[in-house]
Scaffold this active site. Structure first.
Site, mmCIF file in Angstrom:
data_model
loop_
_atom_site.group_PDB
_atom_site.id
_atom_site.type_symbol
_atom_site.label_atom_id
_atom_site.label_comp_id
_atom_site.label_asym_id
_atom_site.label_seq_id
_atom_site.Cartn_x
_atom_site.Cartn_y
_atom_site.Cartn_z
ATOM 1 N N ASP A 111 -9.365 3.979 41.724
ATOM 2 C CA ASP A 111 -9.986 4.841 41.158
ATOM 3 C C ASP A 111 -10.107 6.031 42.198
ATOM 4 O O ASP A 111 -9.186 6.433 42.718
ATOM 5 C CB ASP A 111 -11.712 4.251 41.292
ATOM 6 C CG ASP A 111 -12.322 4.821 39.814
ATOM 7 O OD1 ASP A 111 -12.877 5.790 40.014
ATOM 8 O OD2 ASP A 111 -12.677 3.986 39.004
ATOM 9 N N HIS A 145 -17.414 8.470 41.774
ATOM 10 C CA HIS A 145 -17.178 7.447 40.551
ATOM 11 C C HIS A 145 -16.620 6.200 41.032
ATOM 12 O O HIS A 145 -17.248 5.130 40.478
ATOM 13 C CB HIS A 145 -16.023 8.292 39.881
ATOM 14 C CG HIS A 145 -15.581 7.686 38.236
ATOM 15 N ND1 HIS A 145 -14.688 6.657 38.167
ATOM 16 C CD2 HIS A 145 -16.247 7.869 37.146
ATOM 17 C CE1 HIS A 145 -14.683 6.342 37.036
ATOM 18 N NE2 HIS A 145 -15.511 7.056 36.501
ATOM 19 N N SER A 349 -15.661 3.702 31.318
ATOM 20 C CA SER A 349 -15.390 3.680 32.679
ATOM 21 C C SER A 349 -16.280 2.510 33.299
ATOM 22 O O SER A 349 -15.959 1.762 34.184
ATOM 23 C CB SER A 349 -15.542 4.676 33.394
ATOM 24 O OG SER A 349 -14.505 5.429 33.975
#
Length: 471
Positions: A111, A145, A349
């Site tokens: 990620d 994130h 996600s």
């Protein structure tokens, strides 16, 4: 309540790798345009025999530079979010943790990196690899994130009720993308990139995670767009996935993708009447035979409006109203705060790491199952859609069911089990037979004779009684 994280600049726009969560920016990975013969566009081409995995070069393919977009900052002031996440309740994680906690299982988070400083990670976050910038090997997360994704997958329970799906699993952090870096092009490579990340380095990151003994890989990223030719980079990604699953025994969990009309996601929903010819292709979810592709479910039980459909969708998990660790603080967050405003954390996600964490639980409890058997167990025990096949293009085999996945007895896992071969059944439609009169005539004759005898008996009896009265 608004407890989230602050972004010091406006949300990023088109980049090089779609972040399928609601960190409000995304992009498509660039890849070469060479095409090969393809099947119906809902199915990727077969990998040529003896195709090996790509060589992991251990770093970015170009030299990225920092943009003027600031990194995320904490806005939670270490305060707690008191309510328990509905997804955690829906999945009954507390009951599931009676059977397994993910201890001894390594989950690779490919990620934007993972910041290890949140106390809910303890010392379980390990450097895994760097394909963006610097030498922190995944332990730097400017975007936030990846840290939020890791929190859903594996945060431990401290204060409050929040807990990740696998609270004792080890986290391998690999930074493969970021919207805070760019490549302006040079003489050797004139291709400009507004953010870091490429399909080829995603393939390398998968090989790297597999070679470092990850048992689960979570990819909350998608390369999504209209159908196109199958590129050399696409084939490299396909080969990396095959290598991880079949050679290194890794379960790969990936987001199904988000629908967006702003260039930040899949351009069009796959609502075709013919599912073999789709409007949008989401990769690596596209490689359905080798990955678990995760759709998002809302609190109501319906599939989320942003969740991309497709024949490749394997399973579903909560992907809305997400609570996770604050990526730059010690508390929790349920929102992303940017210069453009506040947005809830949501997206496929964040459905994906729920499934990745639960996969780690299954791998701990059933260590003898290989990667494909684990994937089959998760699909077989899911809360299947109520149709003939038990699967659809919106949620796959349905909402993941952790307790069932950890406790069900599946005959298919028994040694020597032979799946019954389906047999063709030939049926014909024939009209109902005509009326068979002889038996009916015999029956009616018998009834008539019985009635006559009864009447005669009554007549004789009545006559005898009358004579006695006269006498």
């Amino acid at each position: 309540m608004r407890t989230g994280m602050r972004r010091t600049t406006a949300a990023a726009t088109a980049g090089l790798l779609l972040l399928t969560g609601a960190v409000p920016h995304a992009s498509a990975q660039p890849s070469s345009s060479s095409s090969a013969a393809v099947k119906p566009n809902s199915v990727p081409p077969d990998l040529p025999p003896n195709t090996g995995p790509p060589v992991d070069k251990g770093g970015p393919d170009v030299k990225y530079e920092r943009t003027n977009k600031g990194c995320v900052e904490s806005d939670t002031k270490s305060e707690l979010i008191k309510q328990k996440p509905w997804g955690q309740v829906q999945l009954n994680l507390e009951q599931a943790h009676r059977f397994a906690t993910g201890k001894g299982i390594k989950i690779a988070i490919i990620d934007t990196g993972v910041d290890p400083r949140n106390p809910r990670f303890g010392d379980r976050v390990k450097a895994g690899g760097e394909y963006v910038f610097g030498d922190k090997n995944g332990l730097d997360d400017c975007d936030g994130h990846g840290t939020e994704v890791a929190g859903v997958a594996a945060a431990a329970k401290t204060e409050g009720d929040f807990v990740g799906a696998a609270p004792e699993a080890e986290i391998m952090a690999i930074r493969q993308t970021s919207d805070r870096f760019e490549f302006k092009g040079d003489a050797a490579n004139p291709e400009k990139r507004d953010s870091a990340g490429k399909v080829s380095t995603l393939a390398m990151a998968i090989v790297r995670a597999a070679n470092q003994n990850a048992k689960v890989i979570n990819i909350s990223l998608t390369n999504c767009g209209t159908p196109k030719g199958f590129s050399a980079d696409d084939q490299s990604l396909q080969a990396a996935i095959k290598y991880a699953v079949d050679v290194k025994n890794v379960v790969i969990v990936t987001a199904a993708g988000n629908l967006s009309d702003k260039g930040a996601g899949c351009p069009k929903q796959n609502d075709n009447l013919d599912p073999a010819n789709v409007n949008s292709i989401s990769s690596p979810a596209w490689f359905a035979n080798d990955v678990l592709s995760v759709a998002s479910i809302a609190r109501s039980g319906a599939v989320s409006s942003f969740s991309v459909w497709g024949p490749w969708v394997s399973i579903a998990a909560p992907g809305e109203e997400i609570i996770s660790v604050d990526p730059k603080g010690t508390g929790l967050t349920n929102a992303n705060v940017t210069a453009q405003g506040t947005t809830d954390i949501k997206g496929t996600s964040f459905a994906s790491p729920y499934v990745a964490g639960i996969t780690a639980l299954v791998r701990q409890r059933f260590p003898d199952l290989n990667a494909r058997q684990v994937m089959n167990r998760l699909k077989a025990t899911a809360l299947n859609p109520g149709n003939v096949s038990g699967k659809d293009n919106k949620v796959g085999y349905g909402m993941i069911n952790p307790v069932a996945a950890l406790t069900a007895v599946l005959p298919a896992e028994a040694k020597g089990f032979q799946k019954p071969e389906p047999k063709e059944m030939n049926t014909t439609v024939t009209p109902p037979p005509g009326i068979d009169w002889p038996p009916i005539i015999v029956a009616l004759s018998g009834i008539g004779l019985g009635v006559a005898l009864l009447m005669l008996t009554l007549f004789v009896r009545n006559s005898v009684n009358r004579r006695r009265k006269d006498a």
